[in-house]
Design a protein around this motif. Structure first.
Motif, PDB file in Angstrom:
ATOM      1  N   PHE A 124     -10.220   4.884   3.749  1.00 58.15           N
ATOM      2  CA  PHE A 124     -11.405   4.247   3.181  1.00 58.15           C
ATOM      3  C   PHE A 124     -11.386   4.208   1.656  1.00 58.15           C
ATOM      4  O   PHE A 124     -11.970   3.298   1.054  1.00 58.15           O
ATOM      5  CB  PHE A 124     -12.686   4.921   3.677  1.00 58.15           C
ATOM      6  N   SER A 125     -10.708   5.145   1.027  1.00 55.24           N
ATOM      7  CA  SER A 125     -10.668   5.157  -0.438  1.00 55.24           C
ATOM      8  C   SER A 125      -9.979   3.902  -0.994  1.00 55.24           C
ATOM      9  O   SER A 125     -10.173   3.554  -2.151  1.00 55.24           O
ATOM     10  CB  SER A 125      -9.960   6.412  -0.957  1.00 55.24           C
ATOM     11  N   ALA A 126      -9.211   3.204  -0.164  1.00 51.83           N
ATOM     12  CA  ALA A 126      -8.511   1.989  -0.591  1.00 51.83           C
ATOM     13  C   ALA A 126      -9.323   0.726  -0.330  1.00 51.83           C
ATOM     14  O   ALA A 126      -8.877  -0.367  -0.681  1.00 51.83           O
ATOM     15  CB  ALA A 126      -7.174   1.892   0.141  1.00 51.83           C
ATOM     16  N   HIS A 127     -10.488   0.850   0.268  1.00 48.31           N
ATOM     17  CA  HIS A 127     -11.245  -0.296   0.746  1.00 48.31           C
ATOM     18  C   HIS A 127     -11.450  -1.378  -0.328  1.00 48.31           C
ATOM     19  O   HIS A 127     -11.068  -2.533  -0.134  1.00 48.31           O
ATOM     20  CB  HIS A 127     -12.592   0.148   1.317  1.00 48.31           C
ATOM     21  N   GLN A 128     -12.056  -1.017  -1.445  1.00 54.14           N
ATOM     22  CA  GLN A 128     -12.377  -2.025  -2.455  1.00 54.14           C
ATOM     23  C   GLN A 128     -11.119  -2.601  -3.094  1.00 54.14           C
ATOM     24  O   GLN A 128     -11.011  -3.809  -3.303  1.00 54.14           O
ATOM     25  CB  GLN A 128     -13.301  -1.440  -3.529  1.00 54.14           C
TER      26      GLN A 128
ATOM     27  N   SER B 197      -8.711   4.694  10.910  1.00 52.94           N
ATOM     28  CA  SER B 197      -9.451   3.585  11.517  1.00 52.94           C
ATOM     29  C   SER B 197     -10.039   2.642  10.468  1.00 52.94           C
ATOM     30  O   SER B 197     -10.149   1.444  10.705  1.00 52.94           O
ATOM     31  CB  SER B 197     -10.555   4.114  12.435  1.00 52.94           C
ATOM     32  N   SER B 198     -10.392   3.147   9.300  1.00 50.29           N
ATOM     33  CA  SER B 198     -10.918   2.244   8.277  1.00 50.29           C
ATOM     34  C   SER B 198      -9.808   1.326   7.759  1.00 50.29           C
ATOM     35  O   SER B 198     -10.064   0.165   7.436  1.00 50.29           O
ATOM     36  CB  SER B 198     -11.577   3.018   7.128  1.00 50.29           C
ATOM     37  N   ALA B 199      -8.579   1.793   7.712  1.00 48.16           N
ATOM     38  CA  ALA B 199      -7.452   0.936   7.333  1.00 48.16           C
ATOM     39  C   ALA B 199      -7.246  -0.152   8.374  1.00 48.16           C
ATOM     40  O   ALA B 199      -6.978  -1.307   8.038  1.00 48.16           O
ATOM     41  CB  ALA B 199      -6.185   1.765   7.168  1.00 48.16           C
ATOM     42  N   LEU B 200      -7.384   0.196   9.645  1.00 54.30           N
ATOM     43  CA  LEU B 200      -7.278  -0.805  10.710  1.00 54.30           C
ATOM     44  C   LEU B 200      -8.363  -1.865  10.524  1.00 54.30           C
ATOM     45  O   LEU B 200      -8.109  -3.066  10.675  1.00 54.30           O
ATOM     46  CB  LEU B 200      -7.389  -0.145  12.085  1.00 54.30           C
ATOM     47  N   GLY B 201      -9.562  -1.424  10.178  1.00 50.39           N
ATOM     48  CA  GLY B 201     -10.656  -2.361   9.921  1.00 50.39           C
ATOM     49  C   GLY B 201     -10.363  -3.268   8.740  1.00 50.39           C
ATOM     50  O   GLY B 201     -10.672  -4.467   8.771  1.00 50.39           O
TER      51      GLY B 201
ATOM     52  N   VAL C 217       0.853  -1.184   0.000  1.00 52.83           N
ATOM     53  CA  VAL C 217       0.000   0.000   0.000  1.00 52.83           C
ATOM     54  C   VAL C 217       0.893   1.239   0.000  1.00 52.83           C
ATOM     55  O   VAL C 217       1.729   1.406   0.884  1.00 52.83           O
ATOM     56  CB  VAL C 217      -0.929   0.028   1.241  1.00 52.83           C
ATOM     57  N   ASP C 218       0.719   2.096  -1.001  1.00 55.04           N
ATOM     58  CA  ASP C 218       1.484   3.340  -1.098  1.00 55.04           C
ATOM     59  C   ASP C 218       0.547   4.524  -0.931  1.00 55.04           C
ATOM     60  O   ASP C 218      -0.575   4.505  -1.426  1.00 55.04           O
ATOM     61  CB  ASP C 218       2.189   3.445  -2.454  1.00 55.04           C
ATOM     62  N   GLY C 219       1.025   5.539  -0.230  1.00 52.64           N
ATOM     63  CA  GLY C 219       0.239   6.751  -0.018  1.00 52.64           C
ATOM     64  C   GLY C 219      -0.618   6.634   1.228  1.00 52.64           C
ATOM     65  O   GLY C 219      -0.239   5.989   2.207  1.00 52.64           O
ATOM     66  N   ARG C 220      -1.784   7.256   1.189  1.00 53.05           N
ATOM     67  CA  ARG C 220      -2.699   7.232   2.331  1.00 53.05           C
ATOM     68  C   ARG C 220      -3.509   5.936   2.313  1.00 53.05           C
ATOM     69  O   ARG C 220      -4.129   5.604   1.308  1.00 53.05           O
ATOM     70  CB  ARG C 220      -3.644   8.430   2.277  1.00 53.05           C
ATOM     71  N   PHE C 221      -3.505   5.242   3.430  1.00 53.47           N
ATOM     72  CA  PHE C 221      -4.274   4.005   3.576  1.00 53.47           C
ATOM     73  C   PHE C 221      -5.524   4.369   4.356  1.00 53.47           C
ATOM     74  O   PHE C 221      -5.527   4.451   5.576  1.00 53.47           O
ATOM     75  CB  PHE C 221      -3.424   2.968   4.303  1.00 53.47           C
TER      76      PHE C 221
ATOM     77  N   LEU D  10      -8.790  -8.672   6.562  1.00 48.45           N
ATOM     78  CA  LEU D  10      -7.800  -9.566   5.956  1.00 48.45           C
ATOM     79  C   LEU D  10      -7.449 -10.691   6.922  1.00 48.45           C
ATOM     80  O   LEU D  10      -7.378 -11.859   6.531  1.00 48.45           O
ATOM     81  CB  LEU D  10      -6.533  -8.790   5.577  1.00 48.45           C
ATOM     82  N   ARG D  11      -7.254 -10.358   8.189  1.00 46.66           N
ATOM     83  CA  ARG D  11      -6.922 -11.369   9.202  1.00 46.66           C
ATOM     84  C   ARG D  11      -8.041 -12.417   9.299  1.00 46.66           C
ATOM     85  O   ARG D  11      -7.782 -13.618   9.350  1.00 46.66           O
ATOM     86  CB  ARG D  11      -6.696 -10.697  10.555  1.00 46.66           C
ATOM     87  N   ASP D  12      -9.288 -11.969   9.314  1.00 43.73           N
ATOM     88  CA  ASP D  12     -10.424 -12.905   9.352  1.00 43.73           C
ATOM     89  C   ASP D  12     -10.440 -13.794   8.106  1.00 43.73           C
ATOM     90  O   ASP D  12     -10.644 -15.006   8.197  1.00 43.73           O
ATOM     91  CB  ASP D  12     -11.750 -12.157   9.454  1.00 43.73           C
ATOM     92  N   HIS D  13     -10.213 -13.198   6.941  1.00 44.13           N
ATOM     93  CA  HIS D  13     -10.187 -13.947   5.686  1.00 44.13           C
ATOM     94  C   HIS D  13      -9.087 -15.003   5.705  1.00 44.13           C
ATOM     95  O   HIS D  13      -9.257 -16.107   5.182  1.00 44.13           O
ATOM     96  CB  HIS D  13      -9.978 -12.983   4.514  1.00 44.13           C
TER      97      HIS D  13
END
Length: 101
Positions: free
Chosen positions: A24-28, A56-60, A18-22, A65-68
């Motif tokens: 909600f915009s990276a979610h999908q 916080s959305s990146a943490l989510g 992941v590059d840049g800001r991680f 990913l961990r659950d998957h």
């Protein structure tokens, strides 16, 4: 912000960079990186070397990913964190859920 995924030659490890800001915009794009695979890797590496910020959305997304990957038995490593990103992960107690290197 860009998300790049690469599967190891033997298909056992997926690296997501992941590059840049991680945020909600990276979610999908982040979810597509691991959900769209035909094979199921045994381990995952999230490379945050180029990440300047996470929220916080990146943490989510990391938790999804961990659950998957199998929850408590998952092999997910977070690598190359800068000092600011590592501080956020530490405050959030993510070192208890992920191997942070």
């Amino acid at each position: 912000m860009t998300v790049q995924a690469s599967l190891s030659g033997n298909g056992q490890e997926l690296t997501i960079k992941v590059d840049g800001r991680f945020d909600f915009s990276a979610h999908q794009e982040f979810r597509d990186a691991y959900e769209s695979l035909e094979a199921e890797p045994q381990s995952f590496v999230v490379d945050l070397g180029g990440t300047s910020y996470l929220d916080s959305s990146a943490l989510g997304m990391l938790l999804l990913l961990r659950d998957h990957a199998g929850g408590d038995s998952a092999d997910v490593r977070i690598v190359n964190c800068n000092q600011d990103v590592r501080k956020i992960l530490t405050i959030s107690n993510f070192e208890q859920l992920f191997a942070i290197q």
